[in-house]
Design a protein around this motif. Structure first.
Motif, PDB file in Angstrom:
ATOM      1  N   LEU A 108       3.380  -7.987   6.166  1.00  0.00           N
ATOM      2  CA  LEU A 108       4.303  -9.128   6.262  1.00  0.00           C
ATOM      3  C   LEU A 108       3.596 -10.454   6.506  1.00  0.00           C
ATOM      4  O   LEU A 108       4.171 -11.517   6.276  1.00  0.00           O
ATOM      5  CB  LEU A 108       5.362  -8.871   7.333  1.00  0.00           C
ATOM      6  N   ALA A 109       2.330 -10.407   6.944  1.00  0.00           N
ATOM      7  CA  ALA A 109       1.542 -11.630   7.107  1.00  0.00           C
ATOM      8  C   ALA A 109       0.861 -12.030   5.799  1.00  0.00           C
ATOM      9  O   ALA A 109       0.189 -13.059   5.738  1.00  0.00           O
ATOM     10  CB  ALA A 109       0.501 -11.436   8.212  1.00  0.00           C
ATOM     11  N   GLY A 110       0.998 -11.202   4.754  1.00  0.00           N
ATOM     12  CA  GLY A 110       0.392 -11.505   3.472  1.00  0.00           C
ATOM     13  C   GLY A 110      -1.027 -10.991   3.312  1.00  0.00           C
ATOM     14  O   GLY A 110      -1.725 -11.368   2.376  1.00  0.00           O
ATOM     15  N   THR A 111      -1.451 -10.106   4.211  1.00  0.00           N
ATOM     16  CA  THR A 111      -2.805  -9.543   4.162  1.00  0.00           C
ATOM     17  C   THR A 111      -2.822  -8.263   3.343  1.00  0.00           C
ATOM     18  O   THR A 111      -1.970  -7.387   3.529  1.00  0.00           O
ATOM     19  CB  THR A 111      -3.316  -9.240   5.589  1.00  0.00           C
ATOM     20  N   LEU A 112      -3.797  -8.165   2.459  1.00  0.00           N
ATOM     21  CA  LEU A 112      -4.014  -6.947   1.689  1.00  0.00           C
ATOM     22  C   LEU A 112      -4.663  -5.921   2.606  1.00  0.00           C
ATOM     23  O   LEU A 112      -5.654  -6.207   3.275  1.00  0.00           O
ATOM     24  CB  LEU A 112      -4.935  -7.245   0.498  1.00  0.00           C
ATOM     25  N   ARG A 113      -4.087  -4.722   2.670  1.00  0.00           N
ATOM     26  CA  ARG A 113      -4.639  -3.634   3.480  1.00  0.00           C
ATOM     27  C   ARG A 113      -4.915  -2.456   2.571  1.00  0.00           C
ATOM     28  O   ARG A 113      -4.090  -2.108   1.735  1.00  0.00           O
ATOM     29  CB  ARG A 113      -3.678  -3.253   4.598  1.00  0.00           C
ATOM     30  N   LEU A 114      -6.090  -1.842   2.755  1.00  0.00           N
ATOM     31  CA  LEU A 114      -6.541  -0.755   1.892  1.00  0.00           C
ATOM     32  C   LEU A 114      -6.774   0.520   2.672  1.00  0.00           C
ATOM     33  O   LEU A 114      -7.174   0.484   3.841  1.00  0.00           O
ATOM     34  CB  LEU A 114      -7.853  -1.141   1.204  1.00  0.00           C
ATOM     35  N   ALA A 115      -6.562   1.639   1.991  1.00  0.00           N
ATOM     36  CA  ALA A 115      -6.843   2.964   2.548  1.00  0.00           C
ATOM     37  C   ALA A 115      -7.269   3.859   1.379  1.00  0.00           C
ATOM     38  O   ALA A 115      -7.003   3.539   0.217  1.00  0.00           O
ATOM     39  CB  ALA A 115      -5.599   3.533   3.234  1.00  0.00           C
ATOM     40  N   PRO A 116      -7.941   4.971   1.660  1.00  0.00           N
ATOM     41  CA  PRO A 116      -8.299   5.883   0.574  1.00  0.00           C
ATOM     42  C   PRO A 116      -7.074   6.268  -0.244  1.00  0.00           C
ATOM     43  O   PRO A 116      -5.957   6.350   0.282  1.00  0.00           O
ATOM     44  CB  PRO A 116      -8.888   7.086   1.302  1.00  0.00           C
ATOM     45  N   ARG A 117      -7.282   6.541  -1.516  1.00  0.00           N
ATOM     46  CA  ARG A 117      -6.193   6.758  -2.463  1.00  0.00           C
ATOM     47  C   ARG A 117      -5.170   7.789  -2.010  1.00  0.00           C
ATOM     48  O   ARG A 117      -3.979   7.620  -2.230  1.00  0.00           O
ATOM     49  CB  ARG A 117      -6.764   7.177  -3.815  1.00  0.00           C
ATOM     50  N   ARG A 118      -5.557   8.853  -1.414  1.00  0.00           N
ATOM     51  CA  ARG A 118      -4.611   9.916  -1.047  1.00  0.00           C
ATOM     52  C   ARG A 118      -3.882   9.649   0.272  1.00  0.00           C
ATOM     53  O   ARG A 118      -3.117  10.469   0.743  1.00  0.00           O
ATOM     54  CB  ARG A 118      -5.332  11.251  -1.032  1.00  0.00           C
ATOM     55  N   THR A 119      -4.084   8.451   0.817  1.00  0.00           N
ATOM     56  CA  THR A 119      -3.381   8.042   2.026  1.00  0.00           C
ATOM     57  C   THR A 119      -1.967   7.619   1.643  1.00  0.00           C
ATOM     58  O   THR A 119      -1.760   6.940   0.636  1.00  0.00           O
ATOM     59  CB  THR A 119      -4.104   6.848   2.684  1.00  0.00           C
ATOM     60  N   GLU A 120      -0.991   8.018   2.428  1.00  0.00           N
ATOM     61  CA  GLU A 120       0.385   7.579   2.188  1.00  0.00           C
ATOM     62  C   GLU A 120       0.492   6.075   2.479  1.00  0.00           C
ATOM     63  O   GLU A 120      -0.112   5.573   3.426  1.00  0.00           O
ATOM     64  CB  GLU A 120       1.362   8.351   3.075  1.00  0.00           C
ATOM     65  N   HIS A 121       1.275   5.390   1.681  1.00  0.00           N
ATOM     66  CA  HIS A 121       1.452   3.954   1.882  1.00  0.00           C
ATOM     67  C   HIS A 121       1.996   3.632   3.269  1.00  0.00           C
ATOM     68  O   HIS A 121       1.593   2.654   3.881  1.00  0.00           O
ATOM     69  CB  HIS A 121       2.374   3.378   0.796  1.00  0.00           C
ATOM     70  N   VAL A 122       2.891   4.465   3.758  1.00  0.00           N
ATOM     71  CA  VAL A 122       3.470   4.225   5.083  1.00  0.00           C
ATOM     72  C   VAL A 122       2.401   4.308   6.171  1.00  0.00           C
ATOM     73  O   VAL A 122       2.474   3.588   7.167  1.00  0.00           O
ATOM     74  CB  VAL A 122       4.661   5.178   5.355  1.00  0.00           C
ATOM     75  N   ALA A 123       1.386   5.129   5.978  1.00  0.00           N
ATOM     76  CA  ALA A 123       0.275   5.189   6.944  1.00  0.00           C
ATOM     77  C   ALA A 123      -0.577   3.928   6.841  1.00  0.00           C
ATOM     78  O   ALA A 123      -0.991   3.361   7.860  1.00  0.00           O
ATOM     79  CB  ALA A 123      -0.567   6.435   6.710  1.00  0.00           C
ATOM     80  N   CYS A 124      -0.832   3.474   5.608  1.00  0.00           N
ATOM     81  CA  CYS A 124      -1.604   2.250   5.397  1.00  0.00           C
ATOM     82  C   CYS A 124      -0.890   1.056   6.045  1.00  0.00           C
ATOM     83  O   CYS A 124      -1.535   0.141   6.543  1.00  0.00           O
ATOM     84  CB  CYS A 124      -1.806   2.029   3.898  1.00  0.00           C
TER      85      CYS A 124
END
Length: 154
Positions: free
Chosen positions: A45-61
């Motif tokens: 919501l602050a406009g920051t791009l956040r990344l996680a390994p591909r098999r990570t659920e978006h809700v966890a990211c």
């Protein structure tokens, strides 16, 4: 803004307050050492791009929070600098629409990361009002693949 609408059991496993890694510069991409596959991403919501390994659920990211955008993103080195070469809105947990692109573009621009002009793969999601199943709409065919019920156009 997109709230999580996926399976509750995935949300139950999220560690609140532990979002994906912030990607605010090319140095952050170096630190995350991308391999030969895309990352899971969200734009918080602050406009920051956040990344996680591909098999990570978006809700966890997203640490369980609402997002401005979500999907998968691929980075490649082009003439020595990291560039976002493939970006989608593929997230069945948040179901962001193609209209979420400006938030992705803004986060990448603020990080100084070159990008395409739009999603390289854009998805349209609809939940069936009849059976409740999530559908990916293809070829503007708004019919549920599970029960043949009509899906809403908006």
């Amino acid at each position: 803004m997109y709230a999580y609408t996926g399976p509750p059991e995935l949300l139950a496993h999220v560690r609140p307050g532990v979002p994906g890694a912030a990607a605010t510069s090319s140095a952050d991409i170096d630190r995350l050492a991308p391999g030969d596959e895309p990352f899971t991403y969200v734009v918080d919501l602050a406009g920051t791009l956040r990344l996680a390994p591909r098999r990570t659920e978006h809700v966890a990211c997203a640490a369980g929070r609402p997002v401005l955008a979500a999907g998968e993103i691929m980075f490649e080195r082009v003439r020595g600098e990291w560039c976002a070469t493939e970006v989608s809105n593929q997230s069945t947990g948040y179901c962001p629409g193609p209209e979420s692109w400006p938030h992705v573009a803004g986060a990448l621009d603020r990080a100084g990361l070159p990008r395409p002009d739009g999603f390289t793969a854009a998805f349209v999601f609809r939940r069936c009002p009849g059976c409740g199943e999530l559908n990916v709409v293809k070829d503007e065919y708004y019919v549920c693949v599970f029960c043949d019920g009509a899906l809403t156009a908006t």
